[in-house]
Design an enzyme around this catalytic site. Structure first.
Site, PDB file in Angstrom:
ATOM      1  N   GLY A  92       0.831  -1.194   0.000  1.00 33.41           N
ATOM      2  CA  GLY A  92       0.000   0.000   0.000  1.00 33.41           C
ATOM      3  C   GLY A  92       0.868   1.247   0.000  1.00 33.41           C
ATOM      4  O   GLY A  92       2.087   1.173   0.192  1.00 33.41           O
ATOM      5  N   GLN A  93       0.247   2.410  -0.193  1.00 34.08           N
ATOM      6  CA  GLN A  93       1.059   3.622  -0.300  1.00 34.08           C
ATOM      7  C   GLN A  93       1.798   3.933   1.009  1.00 34.08           C
ATOM      8  O   GLN A  93       2.948   4.366   0.980  1.00 34.08           O
ATOM      9  CB  GLN A  93       0.221   4.802  -0.757  1.00 34.08           C
ATOM     10  CG  GLN A  93      -0.966   5.163   0.097  1.00 34.08           C
ATOM     11  CD  GLN A  93      -1.772   6.300  -0.519  1.00 34.08           C
ATOM     12  OE1 GLN A  93      -1.467   6.800  -1.593  1.00 34.08           O
ATOM     13  NE2 GLN A  93      -2.815   6.732   0.167  1.00 34.08           N
ATOM     14  N   THR A 150      -9.665   0.427   2.140  1.00 31.76           N
ATOM     15  CA  THR A 150      -9.726   1.886   2.075  1.00 31.76           C
ATOM     16  C   THR A 150     -10.631   2.436   0.981  1.00 31.76           C
ATOM     17  O   THR A 150     -10.727   3.657   0.828  1.00 31.76           O
ATOM     18  CB  THR A 150      -8.314   2.466   1.869  1.00 31.76           C
ATOM     19  OG1 THR A 150      -7.748   1.911   0.676  1.00 31.76           O
ATOM     20  CG2 THR A 150      -7.413   2.144   3.052  1.00 31.76           C
ATOM     21  N   TYR A 183      -3.014   2.134  12.155  1.00 31.45           N
ATOM     22  CA  TYR A 183      -3.403   3.426  11.600  1.00 31.45           C
ATOM     23  C   TYR A 183      -4.912   3.495  11.419  1.00 31.45           C
ATOM     24  O   TYR A 183      -5.536   2.551  10.942  1.00 31.45           O
ATOM     25  CB  TYR A 183      -2.701   3.656  10.255  1.00 31.45           C
ATOM     26  CG  TYR A 183      -1.199   3.651  10.386  1.00 31.45           C
ATOM     27  CD1 TYR A 183      -0.495   4.818  10.682  1.00 31.45           C
ATOM     28  CD2 TYR A 183      -0.483   2.460  10.262  1.00 31.45           C
ATOM     29  CE1 TYR A 183       0.885   4.800  10.833  1.00 31.45           C
ATOM     30  CE2 TYR A 183       0.894   2.438  10.412  1.00 31.45           C
ATOM     31  CZ  TYR A 183       1.575   3.609  10.695  1.00 31.45           C
ATOM     32  OH  TYR A 183       2.926   3.587  10.855  1.00 31.45           O
ATOM     33  N   THR A 229      -8.301   6.709  10.931  1.00 32.15           N
ATOM     34  CA  THR A 229      -8.683   7.728   9.961  1.00 32.15           C
ATOM     35  C   THR A 229      -9.511   8.858  10.562  1.00 32.15           C
ATOM     36  O   THR A 229     -10.205   8.675  11.581  1.00 32.15           O
ATOM     37  CB  THR A 229      -9.506   7.063   8.835  1.00 32.15           C
ATOM     38  OG1 THR A 229     -10.032   8.061   7.951  1.00 32.15           O
ATOM     39  CG2 THR A 229     -10.693   6.287   9.399  1.00 32.15           C
ATOM     40  N   ASP A 230      -9.471  10.012   9.910  1.00 38.68           N
ATOM     41  CA  ASP A 230     -10.335  11.130  10.273  1.00 38.68           C
ATOM     42  C   ASP A 230     -11.805  10.830   9.998  1.00 38.68           C
ATOM     43  O   ASP A 230     -12.694  11.502  10.525  1.00 38.68           O
ATOM     44  CB  ASP A 230      -9.917  12.397   9.512  1.00 38.68           C
ATOM     45  CG  ASP A 230      -9.935  12.229   7.999  1.00 38.68           C
ATOM     46  OD1 ASP A 230      -9.568  11.140   7.521  1.00 38.68           O
ATOM     47  OD2 ASP A 230     -10.300  13.181   7.293  1.00 38.68           O
ATOM     48  N   TYR A 268     -16.808   2.539   5.932  1.00 37.04           N
ATOM     49  CA  TYR A 268     -15.360   2.618   6.118  1.00 37.04           C
ATOM     50  C   TYR A 268     -15.026   3.202   7.492  1.00 37.04           C
ATOM     51  O   TYR A 268     -14.253   2.623   8.267  1.00 37.04           O
ATOM     52  CB  TYR A 268     -14.739   3.475   5.014  1.00 37.04           C
ATOM     53  CG  TYR A 268     -13.308   3.852   5.263  1.00 37.04           C
ATOM     54  CD1 TYR A 268     -12.294   2.888   5.255  1.00 37.04           C
ATOM     55  CD2 TYR A 268     -12.941   5.178   5.514  1.00 37.04           C
ATOM     56  CE1 TYR A 268     -10.963   3.239   5.486  1.00 37.04           C
ATOM     57  CE2 TYR A 268     -11.627   5.537   5.745  1.00 37.04           C
ATOM     58  CZ  TYR A 268     -10.638   4.565   5.734  1.00 37.04           C
ATOM     59  OH  TYR A 268      -9.330   4.913   5.973  1.00 37.04           O
ATOM     60  N   LYS A 273     -13.297   1.203  10.707  1.00 39.31           N
ATOM     61  CA  LYS A 273     -12.023   1.672  11.244  1.00 39.31           C
ATOM     62  C   LYS A 273     -12.155   2.028  12.724  1.00 39.31           C
ATOM     63  O   LYS A 273     -11.259   1.735  13.519  1.00 39.31           O
ATOM     64  CB  LYS A 273     -11.512   2.876  10.443  1.00 39.31           C
ATOM     65  CG  LYS A 273     -11.076   2.541   9.028  1.00 39.31           C
ATOM     66  CD  LYS A 273      -9.895   1.583   8.992  1.00 39.31           C
ATOM     67  CE  LYS A 273      -8.611   2.239   9.439  1.00 39.31           C
ATOM     68  NZ  LYS A 273      -7.438   1.314   9.345  1.00 39.31           N
ATOM     69  N   TRP A 288      -6.295  12.008   4.830  1.00 36.09           N
ATOM     70  CA  TRP A 288      -5.994  12.348   3.427  1.00 36.09           C
ATOM     71  C   TRP A 288      -4.568  11.930   3.026  1.00 36.09           C
ATOM     72  O   TRP A 288      -3.779  12.724   2.532  1.00 36.09           O
ATOM     73  CB  TRP A 288      -6.197  13.844   3.201  1.00 36.09           C
ATOM     74  CG  TRP A 288      -7.637  14.261   3.174  1.00 36.09           C
ATOM     75  CD1 TRP A 288      -8.733  13.512   3.475  1.00 36.09           C
ATOM     76  CD2 TRP A 288      -8.139  15.569   2.826  1.00 36.09           C
ATOM     77  NE1 TRP A 288      -9.885  14.260   3.340  1.00 36.09           N
ATOM     78  CE2 TRP A 288      -9.549  15.521   2.943  1.00 36.09           C
ATOM     79  CE3 TRP A 288      -7.532  16.766   2.435  1.00 36.09           C
ATOM     80  CZ2 TRP A 288     -10.369  16.625   2.677  1.00 36.09           C
ATOM     81  CZ3 TRP A 288      -8.344  17.861   2.180  1.00 36.09           C
ATOM     82  CH2 TRP A 288      -9.749  17.791   2.283  1.00 36.09           C
TER      83      TRP A 288
END
Length: 291
Positions: free
Chosen positions: A10-11, A61, A98, A100-101, A124, A128, A149
Site C-alpha cells: 500500500g502507499q 480503504t 493506523y 482515519t479522520d 469505512y 475503522k 488524506w
C-alpha cells in the site's frame, strides 16, 4: 527486535517497508501472501515469525465500495486487527495501527482532538473505529495513529487523480467544502520510525508509557479545492489549468463524507516532541522526490 509489517504494498506500507528496515529484523507481507479476510490464517503467519512489534498498514480503504462490501471491510478493518492485538497481548508484543479522520462526522466546525466523540458517517469509518475499539479492548500495548488524506506519488489517491484530470482537461472542478489535513505517506512512515527509534532499547516499556490513541496528520489544513490548486501549482507551471469551485452535493457518491474532519495533532507533538511538516511543505517534498 523483530518487526512484522502488514500491508507492504500500500502507499503507506510501501514507505514503511523502507523506513523500518533499519530498526530491526523486518518481515513484511501483503496480499496474496497474507489475506486479512482470514484472521486465523493471519495469526498462523504471525506465530511463525513471533515479532516483538507489529505495524499494521493493511486496510480496506475504498470508501464507496465499502458500502457494498461491509462484511469484507469489517473483516479487514476490524476483526483481523482485533485478532492481531489479542495475539500481541498474549505474547507481550506491541501493535502500531493506523486509523482515519473518517471516524468523525465533520460537524464540529473546529479541529478534532482525541477526546472528541467519534460518529462515522460511512461503513469505512465505522469499521475503522471498530478496529480502534477492538485493539483498545484487547489490552495489548498499542499505538493507534489517526491520520487523514494520505497520499503518495504512486497508487490511487487524490494527488494522482488531480494530475490525471489535468492531463485530460484544461478545466477541472474540485469541491471546496471538504476540509482536512493532507498527509504524505513518506512523512507518516518516517515519523512512525522516529517514534519507534525513541523506544528501541525496550519497545514494550516505551509504548506502555507513551502509547495510546493519537492524531497524526499533516500540519495545517485545507479544502480539496485548495489542495488541488497547490498540486497543479507544483506541476503545471507552463500550462494553464483552470480549477473551478464545486460542492460535495454535485458529485453523488455511495458513501457520505465528513465535510470538516481536520485532526488536532498537538497531543502527539507534545508527547513525542515531533510533528509532521505543514501540508504544503510535504507536498513540495513529495514532488521533489518523485522521479
Amino acid at each position: 527486535m523483530k518487526i512484522f509489517l502488514f500491508g507492504k504494498n500500500g502507499q503507506l506500507g510501501w514507505e514503511l517497508n523502507r523506513t523500518l528496515m533499519c530498526l530491526g529484523e523486518l518481515s513484511a507481507l501483503d496480499y496474496p501472501e497474507v489475506n486479512f479476510e482470514k484472521p486465523k490464517d493471519v495469526i498462523n503467519i504471525i506465530n511463525q515469525i513471533k515479532p516483538d512489534l507489529i505495524v499494521n498498514a493493511a486496510a480496506y480503504t475504498d470508501v464507496d465500495k465499502a458500502e457494498e462490501e461491509p462484511d469484507k471491510a469489517r473483516l479487514i478493518n476490524t476483526e483481523t486487527p482485533g485478532e492481531i492485538a489479542r495475539w500481541c497481548k498474549k505474547n507481550s508484543a506491541v501493535i502500531i495501527h493506523y486509523s482515519t479522520d473518517y471516524v468523525f462526522d465533520g460537524t464540529k466546525g473546529s479541529p478534532y482532538t482525541e477526546q472528541d466523540q467519534p460518529n462515522p458517517l460511512n461503513v469505512y469509518g465505522e469499521t475503522k473505529l471498530a478496529g480502534e475499539v477492538a485493539i483498545q479492548q484487547s489490552e495489548a500495548i498499542h499505538l493507534i495513529l489517526r491520520t487523514a488524506w494520505v497520499y503518495s506519488m504512486r497508487g490511487n489517491n487524490f494527488v494522482i487523480k488531480v494530475l490525471e484530470w489535468a492531463k485530460k482537461s484544461d478545466i477541472i472542478r474540485v469541491v471546496d467544502d471538504q476540509i482536512s489535513n493532507p498527509t504524505w505517506a513518506r512523512a507518516l512512515a518516517e515519523i512512525t520510525a522516529d517514534v519507534i527509534a525513541m523506544g528501541i532499547e525496550d519497545v514494550r516499556s516505551f509504548f506502555d508509557r507513551k502509547g495510546g490513541l493519537y492524531h497524526c496528520a499533516g500540519d495545517g489544513y485545507c479544502s480539496r479545492y485548495d489542495w488541488a490548486r497547490s498540486i497543479i501549482g507544483e506541476t503545471y507551471t507552463g500550462r494553464a489549468v483552470k480549477i473551478l469551485l464545486a460542492k460535495t452535493g454535485e458529485f453523488p457518491c455511495r458513501a457520505v463524507r465528513p465535510l470538516f474532519s481536520v485532526l488536532d495533532c498537538r497531543n502527539f507533538s507534545k508527547t513525542f516532541s515531533i510533528r509532521l511538516l505543514n501540508w504544503r511543505e510535504q507536498l513540495a517534498l513529495a514532488f521533489q522526490s518523485s522521479p
